[in-house]
Design a protein around this motif. Structure first.
Motif, PDB file in Angstrom:
ATOM      1  N   ARG A  38       0.954  -1.241  -0.073  1.00  0.00           N
ATOM      2  CA  ARG A  38      -0.008   0.004   0.052  1.00  0.00           C
ATOM      3  C   ARG A  38       0.895   1.246  -0.099  1.00  0.00           C
ATOM      4  N   ALA A  43      -2.514   9.227   5.939  1.00  0.00           N
ATOM      5  CA  ALA A  43      -3.681   8.534   6.127  1.00  0.00           C
ATOM      6  C   ALA A  43      -3.524   6.970   5.989  1.00  0.00           C
ATOM      7  N   GLU A  44      -3.213   6.626   4.777  1.00  0.00           N
ATOM      8  CA  GLU A  44      -2.951   5.328   4.701  1.00  0.00           C
ATOM      9  C   GLU A  44      -2.096   4.408   5.789  1.00  0.00           C
ATOM     10  N   ASP A  99      -2.136   5.688   8.950  1.00  0.00           N
ATOM     11  CA  ASP A  99      -2.885   5.635  10.056  1.00  0.00           C
ATOM     12  C   ASP A  99      -4.089   4.390   9.802  1.00  0.00           C
ATOM     13  N   ASP A 100      -4.454   3.939   8.870  1.00  0.00           N
ATOM     14  CA  ASP A 100      -5.300   2.988   8.604  1.00  0.00           C
ATOM     15  C   ASP A 100      -4.672   1.724   8.872  1.00  0.00           C
ATOM     16  N   LEU A 101      -3.531   1.705   8.352  1.00  0.00           N
ATOM     17  CA  LEU A 101      -2.521   0.457   8.464  1.00  0.00           C
ATOM     18  C   LEU A 101      -2.360   0.087  10.063  1.00  0.00           C
ATOM     19  N   GLU A 141      -4.202   0.654  12.568  1.00  0.00           N
ATOM     20  CA  GLU A 141      -5.469   0.585  13.191  1.00  0.00           C
ATOM     21  C   GLU A 141      -5.996  -1.087  13.016  1.00  0.00           C
ATOM     22  N   HIS A 142      -5.099  -1.701  11.969  1.00  0.00           N
ATOM     23  CA  HIS A 142      -5.535  -3.116  12.037  1.00  0.00           C
ATOM     24  C   HIS A 142      -4.468  -3.892  12.037  1.00  0.00           C
TER      25      HIS A 142
END
Length: 215
Positions: free
Chosen positions: A181, A207-208, A210-212, A214-215
């Motif tokens: 990503r 943002a990418e 941050d999304d990574l 969180e998972h």
């Protein structure tokens, strides 16, 4: 440990000439891409004959290999320095982006369109694996209470790319997603595909990330 042998003037000169050849090679790559790399053109720029230049690099493939080796070594060292300084996965991501933005042509030589007919030697693959090992260390250090994803079992059964790293399946999965990503965002940014779209690529990258995280 015995002291390293002092290099002779001839050896120092050879090192200097090889470095100058590589500088001209990077200029060619920046202007027309790796596929247009020409040792004869470099020899002409340096005021040398073609046969004289071939005393320093046996051919185009050897020169490309040296440039790719230098690029991978640079990124591996960048990641190691960041990790030694305490960088977590986010810190590694920002180190990757800074490294890519500092020299886009170097980035695309290793992560862009493959050079036709070129196959990286084993030592270059090993250097690339050093970078992934640092990412896997960072992913394995993160707590994970998320339920197992369908891809986890598959990647755990096909983990040869991890070069023996003991990271659990969720960490392997996270490392692959992190790598693909973030490289996707970087490749589009460096190729100019975000130009004129009106948003800040740095914020999209963040943002990418941050999304990574969180998972």
């Amino acid at each position: 440990m015995p002291e390293a042998r002092t290099r002779t003037p001839r050896e120092r000169y050879r090192t200097q000439v090889r470095a100058e050849i590589k500088e001209h090679a990077w200029e060619q790559i920046a202007a027309a891409g790796a596929s247009a790399l020409s040792l004869n053109a470099i020899a002409k720029r340096m005021g040398m004959s073609g046969p004289a230049l071939y005393r320093y690099f046996a051919g185009r493939d050897e020169l490309i290999t040296e440039l790719i080796r230098d690029a991978y070594r640079s990124l591996a060292d960048t990641f190691k320095e960041a990790a030694d300084a305490g960088a977590d996965l986010a810190g590694l991501a920002h180190a990757l982006r800074a490294w890519a933005l500092a020299d886009p042509h170097r980035y695309f030589l290793v992560y862009g369109t493959p050079v036709p007919g070129y196959h990286a030697p084993e030592d270059v693959t090993e250097i690339a694996a050093e970078t992934m090992a640092v990412i896997l260390d960072a992913c394995a250090a993160l707590p994970s209470d998320a339920p197992a994803a369908p891809f986890d079992a598959h990647v755990d059964a096909h983990r040869q790319w991890a070069d023996g790293h003991p990271a659990p399946a969720p960490a392997l999965h996270r490392a692959l997603v992190f790598w693909t990503r973030l490289h996707g965002v970087l490749s589009l940014e460096l190729a100019g595909h975000f130009t004129g779209m009106g948003f800040d690529p740095a914020l999209l990258f963040a943002a990418e990330l941050d999304d990574l995280s969180e998972h």
